[in-house]
Design a protein around this motif. Structure first.
Motif, short mmCIF file in Angstrom:
data_model
loop_
_atom_site.label_atom_id
_atom_site.label_comp_id
_atom_site.label_asym_id
_atom_site.label_seq_id
_atom_site.Cartn_x
_atom_site.Cartn_y
_atom_site.Cartn_z
N SER A 110 0.85 -1.18 0.00
CA SER A 110 0.00 0.00 0.00
C SER A 110 0.89 1.23 0.00
O SER A 110 1.83 1.33 0.79
CB SER A 110 -0.89 -0.01 1.24
OG SER A 110 -1.67 1.14 1.28
N SER A 112 1.58 9.34 -2.36
CA SER A 112 2.16 9.23 -3.68
C SER A 112 2.09 10.56 -4.40
O SER A 112 1.04 11.18 -4.46
CB SER A 112 1.42 8.17 -4.50
OG SER A 112 1.89 8.17 -5.82
N HIS A 121 -3.56 3.41 -5.00
CA HIS A 121 -2.67 3.31 -3.85
C HIS A 121 -2.14 1.91 -3.59
O HIS A 121 -1.61 1.63 -2.53
CB HIS A 121 -3.35 3.87 -2.60
CG HIS A 121 -3.48 5.37 -2.66
ND1 HIS A 121 -2.44 6.20 -2.37
CD2 HIS A 121 -4.49 6.16 -3.04
CE1 HIS A 121 -2.81 7.45 -2.54
NE2 HIS A 121 -4.06 7.45 -2.94
#
Length: 141
Positions: free
Chosen positions: A67, A71, A77
């Protein structure tokens, strides 16, 4: 493009440079000899993307899912890290449902892609990691 990694103390800088160049791509095929640093570089990229899990090579599991906590990219994700080194037949890859991963919109980092070359999406980015005589690495794509 080329990124030079002088030694392990510079790998996180190289990972950040790589992330800055990802753009809209999601599938990355990492080529390099055994010991070239594919897993180490992928681990550094994952860490820079905020993966909190323990990042290991999926040699026996074939795929690890991580996970991404934060970002800078406009992506899902989830991140999938594949290691096809132990694949004996393409049927094994079909059976694991590779299409669900490769076409999910999530990042996919693939080690030993030469063993499944015909299954790679046309827009997969080929990343080559080569060891240099001085022990450094050059990442080209």
């Amino acid at each position: 493009m080329e990124i030079k990694i002088q030694d392990l103390s510079h790998i996180r800088d190289a990972a950040r440079q790589f992330i800055d160049m990802i753009a809209d791509h999601t599938v990355f095929a990492f080529y390099g000899k055994m010991g070239a640093g594919k897993t180490t570089f992928i681990k550094a990229i994952c860490e820079e993307l905020g993966v909190k899990d323990v990042i290991t090579s999926p040699t026996f599991a074939i795929v690890n899912e991580y996970s991404i906590d934060h970002s800078p990219l406009n992506i899902d994700h989830s991140l999938y890290h594949f290691d096809f080194y132990r694949i004996k037949k393409l049927e094994e890859v079909y059976d694991m449902g590779y299409e669900d991963y490769f076409y999910s919109g999530s990042l996919c980092f693939i080690e030993w892609p030469e063993l499944i070359e015909e299954l790679l999406p046309d827009d997969a980015v080929r990343v080559i990691i080569e060891e240099q005589p001085d022990g450094g690495r050059v990442v080209s794509f």
